[in-house]
Design a protein around this motif. Structure first.
Motif, PDB file in Angstrom:
ATOM      1  N   SER A 151      20.172  46.791  50.983  1.00  0.00           N
ATOM      2  CA  SER A 151      20.880  46.027  50.202  1.00  0.00           C
ATOM      3  C   SER A 151      20.096  44.349  50.097  1.00  0.00           C
ATOM      4  O   SER A 151      19.865  43.840  49.163  1.00  0.00           O
ATOM      5  N   TYR A 152      19.801  44.051  51.212  1.00  0.00           N
ATOM      6  CA  TYR A 152      19.042  42.847  51.304  1.00  0.00           C
ATOM      7  C   TYR A 152      18.011  42.834  50.735  1.00  0.00           C
ATOM      8  O   TYR A 152      17.299  41.916  49.849  1.00  0.00           O
ATOM      9  N   GLY A 153      17.148  43.984  50.790  1.00  0.00           N
ATOM     10  CA  GLY A 153      15.740  43.999  50.139  1.00  0.00           C
ATOM     11  C   GLY A 153      15.888  44.015  48.625  1.00  0.00           C
ATOM     12  O   GLY A 153      15.142  43.624  47.874  1.00  0.00           O
ATOM     13  N   VAL A 154      16.873  44.834  48.050  1.00  0.00           N
ATOM     14  CA  VAL A 154      17.292  44.790  46.550  1.00  0.00           C
ATOM     15  C   VAL A 154      17.349  43.475  46.067  1.00  0.00           C
ATOM     16  O   VAL A 154      17.219  43.213  44.832  1.00  0.00           O
ATOM     17  N   ASN A 155      18.215  42.902  46.820  1.00  0.00           N
ATOM     18  CA  ASN A 155      18.727  41.245  46.480  1.00  0.00           C
ATOM     19  C   ASN A 155      17.395  40.643  46.280  1.00  0.00           C
ATOM     20  O   ASN A 155      17.176  39.852  45.419  1.00  0.00           O
ATOM     21  N   ILE A 156      16.591  40.684  47.397  1.00  0.00           N
ATOM     22  CA  ILE A 156      15.185  39.798  47.188  1.00  0.00           C
ATOM     23  C   ILE A 156      14.387  40.332  46.127  1.00  0.00           C
ATOM     24  O   ILE A 156      13.773  39.438  45.205  1.00  0.00           O
ATOM     25  N   LEU A 157      14.331  41.677  45.705  1.00  0.00           N
ATOM     26  CA  LEU A 157      13.549  42.113  44.655  1.00  0.00           C
ATOM     27  C   LEU A 157      14.063  41.681  43.440  1.00  0.00           C
ATOM     28  O   LEU A 157      13.336  41.424  42.501  1.00  0.00           O
ATOM     29  N   ASP A 158      15.447  41.548  43.147  1.00  0.00           N
ATOM     30  CA  ASP A 158      15.985  41.284  42.063  1.00  0.00           C
ATOM     31  C   ASP A 158      15.876  39.853  41.728  1.00  0.00           C
ATOM     32  O   ASP A 158      15.482  39.456  40.783  1.00  0.00           O
ATOM     33  N   SER A 159      15.868  38.986  42.761  1.00  0.00           N
ATOM     34  CA  SER A 159      15.655  37.529  42.560  1.00  0.00           C
ATOM     35  C   SER A 159      14.003  37.436  42.261  1.00  0.00           C
ATOM     36  O   SER A 159      13.950  36.567  41.127  1.00  0.00           O
ATOM     37  N   ILE A 160      13.054  37.950  42.831  1.00  0.00           N
ATOM     38  CA  ILE A 160      11.741  38.178  42.577  1.00  0.00           C
ATOM     39  C   ILE A 160      11.647  38.382  40.908  1.00  0.00           C
ATOM     40  O   ILE A 160      10.968  37.857  40.162  1.00  0.00           O
ATOM     41  N   ASN A 161      12.210  39.479  40.659  1.00  0.00           N
ATOM     42  CA  ASN A 161      12.112  39.998  39.327  1.00  0.00           C
ATOM     43  C   ASN A 161      12.454  39.184  38.496  1.00  0.00           C
ATOM     44  O   ASN A 161      11.818  38.674  37.213  1.00  0.00           O
ATOM     45  N   LYS A 162      13.764  38.282  38.446  1.00  0.00           N
ATOM     46  CA  LYS A 162      14.215  37.303  37.644  1.00  0.00           C
ATOM     47  C   LYS A 162      13.353  36.288  37.413  1.00  0.00           C
ATOM     48  O   LYS A 162      13.039  35.607  36.360  1.00  0.00           O
TER      49      LYS A 162
END
Length: 60
Positions: free
Chosen positions: A32-43
């Motif tokens: 979940s932490y990894g997905v949140n980081i990747l989502d932030s990078i994507n944005k």
């Protein structure tokens, strides 16, 4: 004596189930932490690309 061995066997199984459950919880939290980081990078990248696209189109 036989009942003691059976009790230890059950205890070992219970400890193994708890250990595996704990590992699963840790994997879910890290995922979940990894997905949140990747989502932030994507944005951030999407925002950067949009601003650069507008900059290039305005300079043509």
């Amino acid at each position: 004596m036989n009942s003691i061995l059976n009790e230890n066997s059950g205890q070992t199984s219970a400890e193994l189930i708890l250990l595996i459950g704990g590992i699963i919880v840790i994997v879910i939290i890290v995922g979940s932490y990894g997905v949140n980081i990747l989502d932030s990078i994507n944005k951030s990248l999407k925002s950067l690309l949009e601003s650069e696209k507008e900059f290039i189109l305005n300079n043509i």
